[in-house]
Write an enzyme that holds these catalytic residues in place. Structure first.
Site, PDB file in Angstrom:
ATOM      1  CG  ASP A 169      10.327  -0.355   3.454  1.00  0.00           C
ATOM      2  OD1 ASP A 169       9.220  -0.378   3.120  1.00  0.00           O
ATOM      3  OD2 ASP A 169      10.843  -1.417   3.946  1.00  0.00           O
ATOM      4  CG  ASP A 210      13.471  -0.136  13.273  1.00  0.00           C
ATOM      5  OD1 ASP A 210      12.139   0.211  13.231  1.00  0.00           O
ATOM      6  OD2 ASP A 210      13.927  -1.278  13.788  1.00  0.00           O
ATOM      7  CB  VAL A 211       8.990   3.424  11.870  1.00  0.00           C
ATOM      8  CG1 VAL A 211       8.805   3.931  10.473  1.00  0.00           C
ATOM      9  CG2 VAL A 211       8.174   2.238  12.065  1.00  0.00           C
ATOM     10  CE1 TYR A 215      -2.087  -4.961  11.530  1.00  0.00           C
ATOM     11  CE2 TYR A 215      -4.418  -5.568  11.271  1.00  0.00           C
ATOM     12  CZ  TYR A 215      -3.218  -4.848  10.677  1.00  0.00           C
ATOM     13  OH  TYR A 215      -3.404  -4.238   9.545  1.00  0.00           O
ATOM     14  CB  ILE A 240      -1.043  -0.073   1.173  1.00  0.00           C
ATOM     15  CG1 ILE A 240      -1.917  -1.154   1.141  1.00  0.00           C
ATOM     16  CG2 ILE A 240      -1.614   1.432   1.349  1.00  0.00           C
ATOM     17  CD1 ILE A 240      -2.825  -1.341   2.599  1.00  0.00           C
TER      18      ILE A 240
HETATM   19  N1  NAD Z   1      -2.948  -5.574   3.592  1.00  0.00           N
HETATM   20  C1  NAD Z   1      -3.883  -5.331   4.255  1.00  0.00           C
HETATM   21  O1  NAD Z   1      -4.980  -6.112   4.149  1.00  0.00           O
HETATM   22  C2  NAD Z   1      -4.171  -3.944   5.166  1.00  0.00           C
HETATM   23  C3  NAD Z   1      -5.276  -3.991   5.595  1.00  0.00           C
HETATM   24  C4  NAD Z   1      -5.566  -2.949   6.516  1.00  0.00           C
HETATM   25  C5  NAD Z   1      -4.434  -2.363   6.850  1.00  0.00           C
HETATM   26  N2  NAD Z   1      -3.376  -2.494   6.501  1.00  0.00           N
HETATM   27  C6  NAD Z   1      -2.112  -1.635   6.953  1.00  0.00           C
HETATM   28  O2  NAD Z   1      -1.409  -0.926   5.850  1.00  0.00           O
HETATM   29  C7  NAD Z   1      -0.232  -0.755   5.934  1.00  0.00           C
HETATM   30  C8  NAD Z   1       0.521  -1.346   4.829  1.00  0.00           C
HETATM   31  O3  NAD Z   1       0.117  -2.714   4.670  1.00  0.00           O
HETATM   32  P1  NAD Z   1       0.731  -3.484   3.487  1.00  0.00           P
HETATM   33  O4  NAD Z   1      -0.310  -4.669   3.292  1.00  0.00           O
HETATM   34  O5  NAD Z   1       1.047  -2.857   2.555  1.00  0.00           O
HETATM   35  O6  NAD Z   1       1.935  -4.301   4.102  1.00  0.00           O
HETATM   36  P2  NAD Z   1       3.268  -5.017   3.434  1.00  0.00           P
HETATM   37  O7  NAD Z   1       3.812  -5.888   4.706  1.00  0.00           O
HETATM   38  O8  NAD Z   1       3.305  -5.370   2.176  1.00  0.00           O
HETATM   39  O9  NAD Z   1       4.194  -3.734   3.484  1.00  0.00           O
HETATM   40  C9  NAD Z   1       4.734  -2.944   4.937  1.00  0.00           C
HETATM   41  C10 NAD Z   1       6.232  -2.120   4.357  1.00  0.00           C
HETATM   42  O10 NAD Z   1       6.516  -1.549   5.759  1.00  0.00           O
HETATM   43  C11 NAD Z   1       7.791  -2.003   6.061  1.00  0.00           C
HETATM   44  N3  NAD Z   1       8.228  -1.832   7.396  1.00  0.00           N
HETATM   45  C12 NAD Z   1       7.884  -2.830   8.314  1.00  0.00           C
HETATM   46  N4  NAD Z   1       8.230  -2.739   9.564  1.00  0.00           N
HETATM   47  C13 NAD Z   1       8.861  -1.450   9.521  1.00  0.00           C
HETATM   48  C14 NAD Z   1       9.778  -0.686  10.346  1.00  0.00           C
HETATM   49  N5  NAD Z   1       9.820  -1.082  11.473  1.00  0.00           N
HETATM   50  N6  NAD Z   1      10.413   0.657   9.882  1.00  0.00           N
HETATM   51  C15 NAD Z   1      10.270   1.057   8.553  1.00  0.00           C
HETATM   52  N7  NAD Z   1       9.317   0.084   7.700  1.00  0.00           N
HETATM   53  C16 NAD Z   1       8.917  -0.871   7.915  1.00  0.00           C
HETATM   54  C17 NAD Z   1       8.119  -3.106   5.126  1.00  0.00           C
HETATM   55  O11 NAD Z   1       9.554  -3.258   5.114  1.00  0.00           O
HETATM   56  C18 NAD Z   1       7.252  -3.023   4.055  1.00  0.00           C
HETATM   57  O12 NAD Z   1       7.935  -2.553   3.102  1.00  0.00           O
HETATM   58  C19 NAD Z   1       0.047  -1.384   7.376  1.00  0.00           C
HETATM   59  O13 NAD Z   1       0.103  -0.359   8.345  1.00  0.00           O
HETATM   60  C20 NAD Z   1      -1.093  -2.175   7.509  1.00  0.00           C
HETATM   61  O14 NAD Z   1      -1.339  -2.690   9.020  1.00  0.00           O
HETATM   62  C21 NAD Z   1      -2.994  -3.326   5.558  1.00  0.00           C
END
Ligand code: NAD
Length: 258
Positions: free
Chosen positions: A36, A62-63, A154, A17
């Site tokens: 990232d 790292d956030v 979560y 996303i």
């Molecule tokens: N995929 C879904 O269905 C969904 C649904 C609701 C909410 N979300 C939320 O949307 C956001 C993005 O989700 P996604 O599906 O794209 O996830 P994803 O796992 O595909 O991507 C997450 C990204 O965040 C980065 N990341 C993880 N930990 C990190 C850290 N400590 N510091 C810096 N970067 C870090 C990862 O390297 C990765 O590039 C998240 O917050 C997730 O909870 C996702």
């Protein structure tokens, strides 16, 4: 072009996303910093932003580390001179039987999904206050609107994001800063691949079945794309959303109604 002249930070924009959002922001005219954990994917996204004719800046961070958050803000100011938009997108998930969840697992989820959202917001808001302008958008989830049995940490973290969003919106409104959150449903990313694997294993289901079953319950009848979420972020980041603050919007094909 709804974001011409704007500069943005999208955390976790190496994939999923965050990546779709960073690219959509760039197509709408924004320059984007791409922090990232994974430098290779950050560089990939930044390269694609550059190919669109905008400034795309990679950054390994790292956030959850305060020093990294300071470095993120400094890099954005050095590269762009200002920060108009922050998207707190980076996040993780974990599927666990609630009775087996450990303290370390709880702390890790809360640290990335909730605590880091607040401290990134706080650090960027310091810069936005100087200019009395800005937009901050936070990643919640439909798991931040209703509980799920295998996702207690979560869900707690995503409910926390709603509280952070509402509180920060009230505190920052007088500085011309808007704060909103987005609650996606079942999005076709690596995260849902992991949920499918882990949840399926707990329930003895073959790979792909959890995802198929959940998507079959979506009223709009298809899985959500990262671009579906990016479109809402883009609208909320734009001046068209200038009277909206303190809100959490579901973007989930009707899966969650509130
Ligand atoms: N995929 C879904 O269905 C969904 C649904 C609701 C909410 N979300 C939320 O949307 C956001 C993005 O989700 P996604 O599906 O794209 O996830 P994803 O796992 O595909 O991507 C997450 C990204 O965040 C980065 N990341 C993880 N930990 C990190 C850290 N400590 N510091 C810096 N970067 C870090 C990862 O390297 C990765 O590039 C998240 O917050 C997730 O909870 C996702």
């Amino acid at each position: 072009m709804r974001l011409t002249g704007k500069s943005a930070i999208v955390t976790g924009a190496g994939r999923g996303i965050g990546k779709a959002t960073a690219l959509q922001f760039a197509r709408e005219g924004a320059d984007v910093l791409v922090p990232d954990l994974d430098l290779a994917t950050s560089e990939q996204t930044a390269g694609e932003i550059q190919a669109l004719g905008r400034k795309g800046v990679p950054l390994r961070m790292d956030v959850t580390r305060m020093a990294d958050i300071q470095r993120m803000v400094k890099t954005a100011i050095r590269e762009f001179g200002k920060i108009d938009i922050l998207v707190n997108n980076a996040g993780i998930t974990l599927v666990r039987d609630m009775m087996k969840l450990t303290e370390a697992e709880w702390d890790r989820t809360m640290s990335i999904n909730a605590k880091a959202v607040f401290f990134c917001l706080q650090a960027v808001a310091r810069e936005m206050i100087k200019r009395q302008s800005g937009v901050i958008l936070n990643a919640s989830s439909i798991s931040g609107r209703a509980g799920k049995p295998m996702l207690v940490d979560y869900c707690a973290s995503k409910f926390a994001v709603v509280g952070i969003t509402q509180s920060a919106a009230l505190a920052l409104a007088r500085h011309g800063i808007r704060v909103n959150a987005v609650a996606p449903g079942i999005v076709d990313t690596e995260m849902w691949e992991q949920i499918d694997r882990e949840w399926g294993a707990l329930e003895g289901k073959p790979p792909g079945e959890m995802k198929r079953t959940r998507v079959a319950a979506v009223p709009l009848g298809r899985i959500e794309t990262p671009e579906d979420v990016a479109s809402l972020y883009t609208f909320l980041a734009s001046d068209e959303a200038g009277y909206i603050t303190g809100q959490t919007y579901n973007v989930c094909g009707g899966l969650q109604l509130n």
